[in-house]
Design an enzyme around this catalytic site. Structure first.
Site, PDB file in Angstrom:
ATOM      1  N   SER A 100      52.026 175.448  22.097  1.00 23.41           N
ATOM      2  CA  SER A 100      52.479 176.956  22.536  1.00 23.41           C
ATOM      3  C   SER A 100      53.410 177.045  23.492  1.00 23.41           C
ATOM      4  CB  SER A 100      51.152 177.698  23.159  1.00 23.41           C
ATOM      5  OG  SER A 100      50.787 177.014  24.290  1.00 23.41           O
TER       6      SER A 100
ATOM      7  N   HIS B  15      52.572 178.934  30.813  1.00 17.81           N
ATOM      8  CA  HIS B  15      53.532 179.672  30.065  1.00 17.81           C
ATOM      9  C   HIS B  15      54.789 180.695  30.791  1.00 17.81           C
ATOM     10  CE1 HIS B  15      50.122 178.995  27.287  1.00 17.81           C
ATOM     11  NE2 HIS B  15      51.070 178.521  26.507  1.00 17.81           N
TER      12      HIS B  15
ATOM     13  N   ASP C 183      47.751 182.951  34.229  1.00 17.40           N
ATOM     14  CA  ASP C 183      48.651 181.715  33.247  1.00 17.40           C
ATOM     15  C   ASP C 183      49.672 181.521  34.197  1.00 17.40           C
ATOM     16  OD1 ASP C 183      50.028 180.423  31.456  1.00 17.40           O
ATOM     17  OD2 ASP C 183      50.210 181.853  29.879  1.00 17.40           O
TER      18      ASP C 183
END
Length: 544
Positions: A258, A512, A509
């Site tokens: 990802s 990312h 998060d």
């Protein structure tokens, strides 16, 4: 005596000629004003004017098949202690947890439509850049200095010896053609660029919602303005037209997890500003075609880069993921001859529950080992290094591949004060770390070391004419703790974004990257690497 001149006299003929001259002058003046007005509206002020009048509530219409709108599934996340780096084998994230390392088929895409949202709070075919990995020190200062953030090069520099380039860096950044293409791209500093990013969350419709930080309500925006400046040269701002021309008729493939998708979407956002591509993808491969130059941007999901299966193997039961560390993932290997440039990356999925198979033997596992009385031969760190060697070796020995492969090094996370599930947080980080503030992350450092070892071993096995480059972003991105979504991972207006009364941080998060944000620098580096290769400048340090 009559004052009128006789018919046909010179004085009578002069008057009409004066009218003609005046009319001609007025016409020339009008043409000049029209041209000047066009120039003014076109560039540079014109972009602002047009944006003001034409961009408000402007909608981008996309192909019906262009996006997967299904919700993101929660999957396993990396568990490691960013402060001590001592916990190298992380527990798997439960299925109901809120932090994700998302699956390619389940990534939710944000299609934004209104600017109003923006107001929301050969021996020489291998390159291995020189890098200092022992230069990280404990954090001592919490304030951002006026001088740019400078990385140690090649050994630890004190704040007193840091060179202040802030006065010239911004000006140099705008000079797109001013590049010493032989310099080391991975040592330098972060500087604040008031020009800001080349796109917004509203001008790119392919952002995954979790990385749409402004659309999710993040109140600050300065993290979008910091740009990377190598010490001995300039890294130009991304030039989409230059990229498309260099890649004319070629295909660039992003292969990985990802975070690789994060980079691919950044590339699309940058290119989208000059041309809207056509989506020609399918479940096996996302494909975006730029018609003007026949450039194709591709993304293939490969979380481990090696072959995986779930069938029963030896004493490992069915249902548990089996990683065959000596076999590359055929989901991308079957397409290798079709690619001209590959950007490959991985690493974080090695925290997931899995079984390691090497030479047809079970040699270890992550969060799985049935007999604790018997030691494992391989842990998840070693498995990662082997997977890098296996995948790169397969590419470098493929008989029909002659392209350029760029290995993007391990992307650091920034869970401070603990791991993702033990109070780790990046909440409230709004500027890059300064020199002397960086805390050594043991997990990141050893993953990077294993990755570089796998890279070097693969080089020794190379048999084809392809080229391999290491894009070593690990150290310089260790300073960008401000570039993650943090708690701004979804558009829910009621989400928790601050620590509770007990000091517990909100779900977040810190792996990312926000878009726009630091991740766009990765594609500036990709463009510069491609430019050096395709324009024939080969001034690289090599590794046999």
């Amino acid at each position: 005596m009559s004052l009128a001149s006789p018919k046909g006299s010179p004085r009578m003929a002069a008057f009409p000629r004066s009218l003609s001259s005046i009319a001609a002058s007025l016409a020339v003046l009008a043409m000049f004003l029209i041209f000047a007005s066009w120039l003014l509206v076109s560039y540079p002020i014109g972009s602002t004017v047009r944006g003001y009048f034409y961009s408000v509530d402007r909608k981008i219409v996309l192909p019906a098949s262009g996006f997967n709108q299904s919700a993101v599934n929660d999957v396993d996340f990396v568990d490691k202690n960013s402060s001590s780096g001592s916990n190298l084998k992380a527990p798997v994230l439960s299925s109901n947890s809120s932090i994700v390392l998302d699956d390619s088929e389940n990534a939710q895409v944000s299609i934004t439509s209104s600017v109003a949202k923006d107001s929301l709070p050969s021996e020489s075919n291998v390159e291995l850049p020189t890098s200092s990995k022992d230069s990280l020190v404990d954090s001592k200062s919490k304030e951002m200095p006026e001088k740019p953030v400078e990385l140690p090069e090649p050994s630890l520099r004190s704040a007193e010896n840091a060179v202040d380039t802030s006065s010239s860096a911004s000006g140099k950044a705008s000079e797109i053609n001013s590049v010493d293409s032989g310099c080391d791209l991975y040592h330098g500093n972060w500087f604040y660029d008031p020009q800001g990013p080349l796109y917004t969350n509203n001008s790119c419709p392919v952002l995954t919602q979790m990385q749409n930080c402004q659309g999710n309500g993040r109140p600050d925006k300065e993290y979008e303005n910091w740009r990377w400046k190598p010490s001995q040269c300039d890294l130009p701002r991304f030039d989409a037209k230059k990229f498309l021309e260099l890649m004319r008729g070629k295909t660039l493939a992003f292969i990985g997890d990802s975070v690789a998708r994060n980079q691919m979407e950044s590339m699309l956002c940058l290119l989208w500003q000059v041309e809207v591509p056509k989506n020609r993808g399918n479940r096996k491969m996302q494909r975006w075609h730029f018609r003007s130059t026949s450039v194709m941007i591709v993304r293939i999901w490969s979380s481990w880069l090696v072959h995986q299966s779930s069938e029963k193997f030896g004493f490992a039961p069915g249902g548990v993921t089996k990683l065959h560390l000596d076999a590359p993932d055929n989901s991308f290997m079957e397409f290798i001859p079709n690619f001209d440039v590959i950007v490959i990356s991985s690493g974080h999925w090695f925290a997931k529950r899995s079984v390691y198979i090497l030479n047809n033997e079970i040699v270890g596992g992550q969060l799985w080992w049935p007999d604790r009385s018997r030691p494992m031969k391989i842990n998840n760190i070693d498995a990662f290094g082997i997977s890098v060697e296996t995948s790169l070796s397969a590419i470098l020995t493929h008989p029909n591949y002659t392209g350029l492969t760029i290995l993007r090094s391990f992307s650091p996370d920034h869970y401070e004060g603990g791991a993702w599930n033990t109070g780790g947080s990046c909440t409230g980080k709004v500027k890059p770390l300064a020199t002397g503030e960086l805390v050594a992350n043991g997990f990141t450092n050893i993953m990077h070391k294993k990755q570089v070892m796998g890279f070097k071993r693969a080089v020794k096995k190379a048999t084809n004419k392809s080229k391999l480059r290491l894009m070593d972003i690990t150290e310089l991105f260790g300073y960008r703790h401000d570039g993650h979504p943090g708690p701004y991972r979804n558009p829910d207006p009621n989400k928790i974004t601050k620590r509770g009364p007990d000091g517990k941080p909100p779900p977040q998060d810190c792996l990312h990257w926000c878009m726009p944000g630091p991740v766009d620098t990765w594609n500036e580096l990709v463009l510069e690497i491609i430019r050096r290769e395709f324009e024939g400048d080969q001034n690289f340090s090599s590794e046999d």
